[in-house]
Design an enzyme around this catalytic site. Structure first.
Site, PDB file in Angstrom:
ATOM      1  N   LYS A 141      21.308  14.239   0.695  1.00 32.64           N
ATOM      2  CA  LYS A 141      20.914  14.321   2.102  1.00 32.64           C
ATOM      3  C   LYS A 141      21.136  12.968   2.741  1.00 32.64           C
ATOM      4  O   LYS A 141      21.118  11.944   2.053  1.00 32.64           O
ATOM      5  CB  LYS A 141      19.424  14.668   2.206  1.00 32.64           C
ATOM      6  N   ASP A 185      22.138  18.935  10.142  1.00 33.57           N
ATOM      7  CA  ASP A 185      20.708  19.214  10.014  1.00 33.57           C
ATOM      8  C   ASP A 185      20.155  18.950  11.424  1.00 33.57           C
ATOM      9  O   ASP A 185      20.932  18.996  12.391  1.00 33.57           O
ATOM     10  CB  ASP A 185      20.072  18.302   8.935  1.00 33.57           C
TER      11      ASP A 185
HETATM   12  N1  GLU Z   1      20.826  20.965   6.412  1.00 33.42           N
HETATM   13  C1  GLU Z   1      20.929  22.264   5.828  1.00 33.42           C
HETATM   14  C2  GLU Z   1      19.868  22.437   4.759  1.00 33.42           C
HETATM   15  O1  GLU Z   1      18.783  21.941   4.908  1.00 33.42           O
HETATM   16  C3  GLU Z   1      22.337  22.606   5.392  1.00 33.42           C
HETATM   17  C4  GLU Z   1      22.985  21.657   4.457  1.00 33.42           C
HETATM   18  C5  GLU Z   1      24.472  21.955   4.196  1.00 33.42           C
HETATM   19  O2  GLU Z   1      25.013  22.899   4.773  1.00 33.42           O
HETATM   20  O3  GLU Z   1      25.066  21.206   3.414  1.00 33.42           O
HETATM   21  O4  GLU Z   1      20.049  23.100   3.770  1.00 33.42           O
END
Ligand code: GLU
Length: 448
Positions: free
Chosen positions: A129, A169
């Site tokens: 992340k 996100d």
């Molecule tokens: N931010 C999204 C999550 O919390 C998607 C992450 C992604 O698609 O890599 O899963």
């Protein structure tokens, strides 16, 4: 939440000591450890190999300066993050969050949860992340572009199709991914489609990716209700948030016959007893980037509440789709008092531990985010598949795959919960199933 198993308590004590001041990360770790007690007895080899200690320590943490210039020529400095948490199952995968609340503890909680969520999808993606404490609110397109370019000017050296694949996100959608992809392409002189997901249709993006998190949360809710012989047809639903996850949760819930009566943003919530007007909501939020007060100004019968809790709105199903810790013990008690039957987390960790306890004691169906919101990242993995095969699937084919993946997660959670002695407990099911799916490859790969 119970006291931790004696074998797990020292692990948590080390996490607290080693990561001071990172409350959200502590909360996310504690929630997983709370579920793992039965694994200590059933799979002692995983505990002895220090798999949990390894999972709690990111493989790599990158923190960098992001300088940029606003439209008035003023220079600003933000902090950028990418936490590459675990790559046992595949390249690090997870979104980027741009929000003023971002600090290392938020990125680590999100990255930690992402490991288990991604494992649950059954697809070959590790967990990571990133993001920044940059506040996009009120910034012009040109400012957003310069910020994204500066952010990518450092990030590009750490990512890649086989290494780390960021996405969106909170605060990062198609526009930001476009600016970052453009900068990555320019710096590297390579059209590497698979380096980011959430791209636009026509330049490597997947159909149904925008819709996927919200749709997936509703598919998961549908499956939870089906397990009790119920359905979404005719249900009153409350969705918190008005971003990408919330909007498409509203869309799919209404498609499946429910009436969504409330949504919220940082300025309050709106109640529309006739059902949220989806086209109006999309226009205000996606096109105008406006506020929900604008919604109430157009739909005269709808009421906007500035102060107060959306969880006081009477409903059968509640979908928290805004942000972490938005639904606390009091909110949960209000929902239970009003007879809520199912709650599924569209956001990451929106329910506090107290709220989860209230739902579980009341017998409310509760779908944790690791399972219920995994549709977004799962469809990102489908985007990676399409990029690798240089193909673009139809909306219908992609949505069908998403639906199958969500049903697979639902079944896996229920079966695992049953096997480990907590039938019907989706929190235990998601945590243990995600853990085992990542622990086994870690065992196979040795101490790395
Ligand atoms: N931010 C999204 C999550 O919390 C998607 C992450 C992604 O698609 O890599 O899963």
């Amino acid at each position: 939440m119970s006291d931790l198993h004696p074998k797990l308590q020292p692990i948590f004590t080390t996490v607290l000591a080693r990561n001071p001041g990172e409350a959200e990360f502590h909360q996310a770790v504690k929630e997983v450890l709370d579920s793992l007690a039965p694994v200590v007895d059933k799979r002692p080899e995983l505990i002895d190999a220090a798999i949990i200690e390894r999972l709690c320590e990111p493989e790599r943490q990158i923190i960098f300066r992001v300088p940029w210039t606003d439209d008035q020529g003023q220079v600003h400095v933000n902090r950028g993050f990418r936490v590459e948490f675990n790559s046992a199952l595949g390249p690090y995968k997870g979104g980027l969050r741009f929000h003023p609340s971002v600090y290392l503890g938020i990125i680590k909680f999100l990255g930690f949860e992402q490991i288990f969520k991604n494992a649950l999808t059954g697809l070959p993606i590790g967990g990571g992340k990133g993001g920044s404490d940059f506040d996009p609110k009120g910034r012009s397109d040109a400012e957003i572009m310069r910020f994204c370019q500066s952010f990518m000017t450092e990030l590009y050296r750490h990512i890649g199709e086989y290494r780390d694949v960021p996405a969106g996100d909170i605060g990062v959608g198609g526009r930001e991914i476009g600016y970052m992809f453009g900068q990555y392409k320019r710096i590297t002189n390579q059209y590497e489609s698979g380096v980011l997901t959430g791209k636009g249709i026509g330049w490597g993006g997947s159909r149904a990716r925008t819709e996927a998190t919200g749709y997936g949360t509703v598919f998961f809710t549908r499956d939870m209700l089906t397990s009790r012989g119920e359905s979404l047809e005719g249900k009153r639903v409350v969705v918190s948030g008005a971003g990408n996850v919330a909007i498409y949760a509203v869309e799919k819930a209404q498609d499946l016959g429910a009436t969504v009566v409330a949504v919220s943003d940082s300025g309050g919530y709106v109640v529309d007893e006739k059902g949220i007007d989806l086209e109006l909501l999309k226009d205000i939020k996606e096109v105008q980037r406006g506020r929900l007060t604008d919604y109430a100004a157009v739909r005269k019968h709808a009421t906007h509440v500035d102060n107060g809790s959306i969880w006081d709105v009477d409903c059968d199903v509640a979908l928290p789709c805004a942000t972490q810790n938005e639904l606390d013990g009091d909110g949960a008690a209000a929902l239970v008092k009003n007879g809520v039957t199912a709650v599924a987390e569209g956001a990451n960790m929106p329910c506090t531990p107290e709220a989860i306890k209230v739902f579980q004691e009341a017998g409310t169906l509760f779908g944790p985010g690791k399972a219920a919101n995994a549709g977004g990242v799962a469809t990102s993995a489908l985007e990676m598949q399409q990029n690798a095969m240089r193909d673009a699937w139809t909306f219908e084919a992609t949505e069908e795959r998403l639906d199958q993946i969500m049903s697979g997660i639902h079944t896996r959670c229920l079966e695992t919960a049953e096997e480990f002695g907590s039938p019907g407990d989706y929190v235990v099911g998601a945590n243990i199933s995600g853990f085992i799916q990542v622990a086994e490859p870690m065992m196979a790969m040795g101490v790395i």
